[in-house]
Design an enzyme around this catalytic site. Sequence first.
Site, PDB file in Angstrom:
ATOM      1  N   LYS A  83       0.852  -1.196   0.000  1.00 40.74           N
ATOM      2  CA  LYS A  83       0.000   0.000   0.000  1.00 40.74           C
ATOM      3  C   LYS A  83       0.886   1.244   0.000  1.00 40.74           C
ATOM      4  CE  LYS A  83      -4.318   1.183   2.332  1.00 40.74           C
ATOM      5  NZ  LYS A  83      -5.019   1.039   3.619  1.00 40.74           N
TER       6      LYS A  83
HETATM    7  C1  E4P Z   1      -8.338   1.731   3.897  1.00 41.69           C
HETATM    8  O1  E4P Z   1      -7.561   1.409   3.059  1.00 41.69           O
HETATM    9  C2  E4P Z   1      -8.237   2.992   4.639  1.00 41.69           C
HETATM   10  O2  E4P Z   1      -7.029   3.017   5.300  1.00 41.69           O
HETATM   11  C3  E4P Z   1      -9.392   3.151   5.573  1.00 41.69           C
HETATM   12  O3  E4P Z   1     -10.579   2.716   4.946  1.00 41.69           O
HETATM   13  C4  E4P Z   1      -9.509   4.542   6.131  1.00 41.69           C
HETATM   14  O4  E4P Z   1     -10.714   4.650   6.843  1.00 41.69           O
HETATM   15  P1  E4P Z   1     -10.998   5.843   7.865  1.00 41.69           P
HETATM   16  O5  E4P Z   1     -11.144   7.109   7.089  1.00 41.69           O
HETATM   17  O6  E4P Z   1     -12.278   5.446   8.544  1.00 41.69           O
HETATM   18  O7  E4P Z   1      -9.817   5.880   8.808  1.00 41.69           O
END
Ligand code: E4P
Length: 219
Positions: A83
């Site tokens: 990622k």
């Molecule tokens: C996923 O890849 C993200 O890191 C995550 O969905 C972020 O979510 P949030 O905005 O609720 O922290």
Amino acid sequence: MKFFIDSADVESISQLLDMGVVDGVTTNPSLIAKSGRNIFEVVAEIAAMVSGPVSAEVVATEAEKIIKEGMKLAEISGNVVVKLPLTFDGLKACSYFAKQKIRTNVTLCFSATQALVAARAGASFVSPFVGRLDDISQDGIALIEDIATIFNNYSDIDTKLLVASARNPIHVLMAAKCGADFVTIQPKLLMALIKHPLTDKGLEIFLNDWAATGQKITS
Ligand code: E4P
């Protein structure tokens, strides 16, 4: 649309697996911090539990260091997806990983042009954050519509649209209506998706009526 679980909590992920609807897991540095565990240990454990993609995020910000971190994360298991942040350096690393056939999830996407450039850099997944846009009075779902339209317009774009930062069932519903490939959601949101008061009430009525018959299906 398929479901990923957005969590680094091994126990809550494992509780959901038997339902047979979890196709992968996404983590981020905040979720790893929340788990209180070592990133290599927890990602390895999750990757062994789930056959689908498990995203593990780099924390370096310069391309060369991002690549080094990404290579280490990718070595954890064949189903680990690296990622990367949607920055100039993150996209340089994305392009490098695409050439190495290492899958990437380009995260922190907040505009359709960012998503298009990430796709052209060879991202396997792009993660637009709907909830965080809604939080600042911008329309997260409108972004998903735009990205879905753009990706559909070009048959040579293979990047999967992975809706992230989904906070409620309506986000999930709308993402599916837009034709998103994946949504990543917290365990409690997956449970909320299957809940309906009429299901609970209907089951209670059926069970009461059945009890009155005195019958058993198994002994
Ligand atoms: C996923 O890849 C993200 O890191 C995550 O969905 C972020 O979510 P949030 O905005 O609720 O922290």
